[in-house]
Design a protein around this motif. Structure first.
Motif, mmCIF file in Angstrom:
data_model
loop_
_atom_site.group_PDB
_atom_site.id
_atom_site.type_symbol
_atom_site.label_atom_id
_atom_site.label_comp_id
_atom_site.label_asym_id
_atom_site.label_seq_id
_atom_site.Cartn_x
_atom_site.Cartn_y
_atom_site.Cartn_z
ATOM 1 N N VAL A 48 9.475 -7.084 -2.429
ATOM 2 C CA VAL A 48 9.091 -6.880 -1.026
ATOM 3 C C VAL A 48 9.622 -8.034 -0.172
ATOM 4 C CG1 VAL A 48 7.107 -6.757 0.551
ATOM 5 C CG2 VAL A 48 7.061 -5.501 -1.612
ATOM 6 N N LEU B 60 8.420 -2.922 13.161
ATOM 7 C CA LEU B 60 7.764 -2.856 11.852
ATOM 8 C C LEU B 60 6.326 -2.357 11.931
ATOM 9 C CD1 LEU B 60 9.059 -6.267 10.395
ATOM 10 C CD2 LEU B 60 10.073 -3.992 10.177
ATOM 11 N N SER B 61 5.840 -2.077 13.123
ATOM 12 C CA SER B 61 4.444 -1.659 13.281
ATOM 13 C C SER B 61 4.251 -0.209 12.881
ATOM 14 C CB SER B 61 4.022 -1.782 14.751
ATOM 15 O OG SER B 61 4.429 -3.000 15.298
ATOM 16 N N GLY C 79 0.169 -10.710 7.063
ATOM 17 C CA GLY C 79 1.536 -10.182 7.062
ATOM 18 C C GLY C 79 2.081 -10.136 8.475
ATOM 19 N N ALA C 80 2.140 -11.294 9.102
ATOM 20 C CA ALA C 80 2.422 -11.364 10.550
ATOM 21 C C ALA C 80 3.870 -11.070 10.920
ATOM 22 C CB ALA C 80 2.040 -12.749 11.075
ATOM 23 N N GLY C 81 4.787 -11.073 9.940
ATOM 24 C CA GLY C 81 6.192 -10.794 10.246
ATOM 25 C C GLY C 81 6.736 -11.787 11.263
ATOM 26 N N PHE D 134 4.635 -10.521 16.089
ATOM 27 C CA PHE D 134 4.411 -9.599 17.210
ATOM 28 C C PHE D 134 2.922 -9.469 17.576
ATOM 29 C CE2 PHE D 134 4.528 -4.941 18.647
ATOM 30 C CZ PHE D 134 4.836 -5.274 19.948
ATOM 31 N N MET E 272 4.191 -14.027 3.539
ATOM 32 C CA MET E 272 4.721 -14.629 2.297
ATOM 33 C C MET E 272 6.244 -14.767 2.311
ATOM 34 S SD MET E 272 4.732 -11.584 -0.491
ATOM 35 C CE MET E 272 5.790 -10.142 -0.251
ATOM 36 N N THR E 273 6.924 -14.230 3.339
ATOM 37 C CA THR E 273 8.393 -14.286 3.377
ATOM 38 C C THR E 273 8.823 -15.478 4.230
ATOM 39 O OG1 THR E 273 8.492 -11.891 3.157
ATOM 40 C CG2 THR E 273 10.481 -12.980 3.982
ATOM 41 N N GLU F 53 0.415 -15.875 0.657
ATOM 42 C CA GLU F 53 0.183 -14.490 0.233
ATOM 43 C C GLU F 53 -1.204 -14.045 0.676
ATOM 44 O OE1 GLU F 53 0.833 -14.803 -3.982
ATOM 45 O OE2 GLU F 53 2.996 -15.040 -3.715
ATOM 46 N N ILE F 54 -1.306 -12.794 1.032
ATOM 47 C CA ILE F 54 -2.597 -12.319 1.528
ATOM 48 C C ILE F 54 -3.615 -12.166 0.389
ATOM 49 C CG2 ILE F 54 -1.619 -11.223 3.569
ATOM 50 C CD1 ILE F 54 -1.786 -8.520 2.176
ATOM 51 N N GLU F 55 -3.132 -12.271 -0.861
ATOM 52 C CA GLU F 55 -4.042 -12.244 -2.013
ATOM 53 C C GLU F 55 -4.641 -13.624 -2.273
ATOM 54 O OE1 GLU F 55 -0.838 -11.292 -2.121
ATOM 55 O OE2 GLU F 55 -0.882 -9.111 -2.396
ATOM 56 N N CYS G 274 0.523 -2.631 8.994
ATOM 57 C CA CYS G 274 1.553 -2.101 8.086
ATOM 58 C C CYS G 274 1.847 -3.055 6.919
ATOM 59 C CB CYS G 274 2.831 -1.822 8.872
ATOM 60 S SG CYS G 274 3.570 -0.238 8.483
ATOM 61 N N VAL G 275 0.810 -3.673 6.360
ATOM 62 C CA VAL G 275 1.014 -4.690 5.322
ATOM 63 C C VAL G 275 0.162 -4.448 4.069
ATOM 64 C CG1 VAL G 275 0.870 -7.164 4.797
ATOM 65 C CG2 VAL G 275 1.598 -6.425 7.071
ATOM 66 N N LEU H 3 1.359 -2.766 0.997
ATOM 67 C CA LEU H 3 2.417 -3.415 0.208
ATOM 68 C C LEU H 3 1.856 -4.321 -0.879
ATOM 69 C CD1 LEU H 3 4.711 -4.446 3.198
ATOM 70 C CD2 LEU H 3 5.319 -2.804 1.430
HETATM 71 C C1 LIG Z 1 5.970 -3.931 7.731
HETATM 72 S S1 LIG Z 1 6.107 -5.687 7.977
HETATM 73 C C2 LIG Z 1 4.894 -5.873 9.247
HETATM 74 C C3 LIG Z 1 5.083 -7.118 10.045
HETATM 75 C C4 LIG Z 1 4.135 -7.254 11.225
HETATM 76 N N1 LIG Z 1 2.755 -7.050 10.825
HETATM 77 C C5 LIG Z 1 4.522 -6.304 12.335
HETATM 78 O O1 LIG Z 1 3.813 -5.303 12.546
HETATM 79 O O2 LIG Z 1 5.535 -6.549 13.001
HETATM 80 C C6 LIG Z 1 5.296 -6.344 6.527
HETATM 81 C C7 LIG Z 1 5.179 -7.875 6.486
HETATM 82 O O3 LIG Z 1 4.201 -8.211 5.510
HETATM 83 C C8 LIG Z 1 4.670 -9.263 4.706
HETATM 84 N N2 LIG Z 1 4.011 -9.101 3.397
HETATM 85 C C9 LIG Z 1 4.123 -8.063 2.540
HETATM 86 N N3 LIG Z 1 3.346 -8.246 1.470
HETATM 87 C C10 LIG Z 1 2.725 -9.447 1.641
HETATM 88 C C11 LIG Z 1 1.796 -10.208 0.853
HETATM 89 N N4 LIG Z 1 1.365 -9.764 -0.332
HETATM 90 N N5 LIG Z 1 1.368 -11.393 1.330
HETATM 91 C C12 LIG Z 1 1.827 -11.859 2.541
HETATM 92 N N6 LIG Z 1 2.704 -11.193 3.315
HETATM 93 C C13 LIG Z 1 3.143 -9.995 2.877
HETATM 94 C C14 LIG Z 1 6.181 -9.094 4.675
HETATM 95 O O4 LIG Z 1 6.828 -10.318 4.381
HETATM 96 C C15 LIG Z 1 6.462 -8.582 6.080
HETATM 97 O O5 LIG Z 1 6.734 -9.632 6.976
#
Ligand SMILES: C[S@@+](CC[C@H](N)C(=O)[O-])C[C@H]1O[C@@H](n2cnc3c(N)ncnc32)[C@H](O)[C@@H]1O
Length: 245
Positions: A50, A122-123, A143-145, A148, A168-169, A198-200, A216-217, A220
């Motif tokens: 991911v 990405l929303s 998962g703030a990306g 936004f 986490m990225t 990581e959100i975990e 949207c996180v 995942l």
């Molecule tokens: C679909 S994007 C959504 C980004 C943002 N929330 C938005 O709406 O623009 C998913 C984001 O979640 C992050 N992500 C995915 N799994 C994650 C995890 N287990 N822990 C932290 N971040 C995570 C990714 O790196 C990515 O930036």
């Protein structure tokens, strides 16, 4: 915890082990990420996949620009590779990120106060629209990306409040931090910060957050029960959750 809006879980992603409409590694459309891994090593491998996909998106600046390399979200890669730029992650393939945001309820004022590069399409919903944010509250975005929703939440909680975005990225966190300058220029506020994590295993203190948002996180995550335990840990008594997924 009072408010949850979990759209994909019911409509787009009815099975916890798969996804009816999507393929690839973005936007919760990764059927393997949705499955519960047997070991923490497998969970880490899934997070690595991911993370690699979102690094490409952070670098390219939009979901559809990265789609040929990073696979597709909803509707298959063929539709996405035909797009020149922009394109919504979980909206119609012909939408730009701005059109997608407007279609799911972000106001013109909200879009004007957010740095343009923070919206990468990405929303899959609009969590701050259901979070009833108040001045002075502490908000945590999972998962703030590119930041936004943090930048949408910032003016709502104002100078006495605070917004923390966790992702986490590393490339996403760097991008979000770069967007801070435009946010401050546009709003006069410095109340948003971004943390790598990581959100975990949230890099956030116990009981320190009034409202958790996420867009949207959660779908995942390879370990969703652990994410919810972390949400419960960081929330202050009476805290709220507003999730779009
Ligand atoms: C679909 S994007 C959504 C980004 C943002 N929330 C938005 O709406 O623009 C998913 C984001 O979640 C992050 N992500 C995915 N799994 C994650 C995890 N287990 N822990 C932290 N971040 C995570 C990714 O790196 C990515 O930036």
């Amino acid at each position: 915890m009072n408010t949850v809006n979990d759209r994909n879980q019911d409509s787009k992603n009815p099975s916890p082990h798969g996804n009816a409409c999507c393929s690839g590694t973005q936007c919760g459309c990764n059927s393997s990420a949705a499955a519960v891994p047997a070991t923490s090593v497998e969970a880490d491998q899934l997070r690595q996949q991911v993370r690699a996909g979102y690094s490409k998106i952070a670098e390219s600046g939009s979901w559809s620009a990265a789609a040929p390399a990073a696979a597709s979200c909803c509707g298959g890669s063929a539709a996405k590779t035909a797009l020149p730029a922009g394109g919504g992650c979980c909206g119609p393939a012909t939408f730009t990120p701005e059109q997608l945001a407007a279609a799911i309820g972000y106001s013109a004022g909200e879009l004007a106060s957010t740095p343009a590069e923070s919206n990468m399409g990405l929303s899959c919903g609009n969590p701050t629209a259901i979070a009833s944010l108040r001045a002075g509250e502490v908000v945590l975005d999972l998962g703030a990306g590119g930041g936004f929703d943090c930048f949408v939440a910032g003016p709502k909680v104002g100078a006495t409040g605070k917004v923390i975005g966790v992702d986490m990225t590393p490339d996403m966190v760097s991008k979000a931090r770069r967007n801070m300058a435009a946010y401050t220029r546009q709003t006069g506020l410095t109340n948003v910060e971004f943390r790598l994590g990581e959100i975990e295993s949230l890099p956030v203190a116990d009981g320190s957050v009034d409202v958790v948002i996420s867009n949207c996180v959660l779908n995942l995550s390879p370990d969703k029960p652990r994410v919810w335990k972390e949400i419960a840990r960081v929330l202050a008594p009476g805290g709220r959750v507003a999730v779009s997924d």
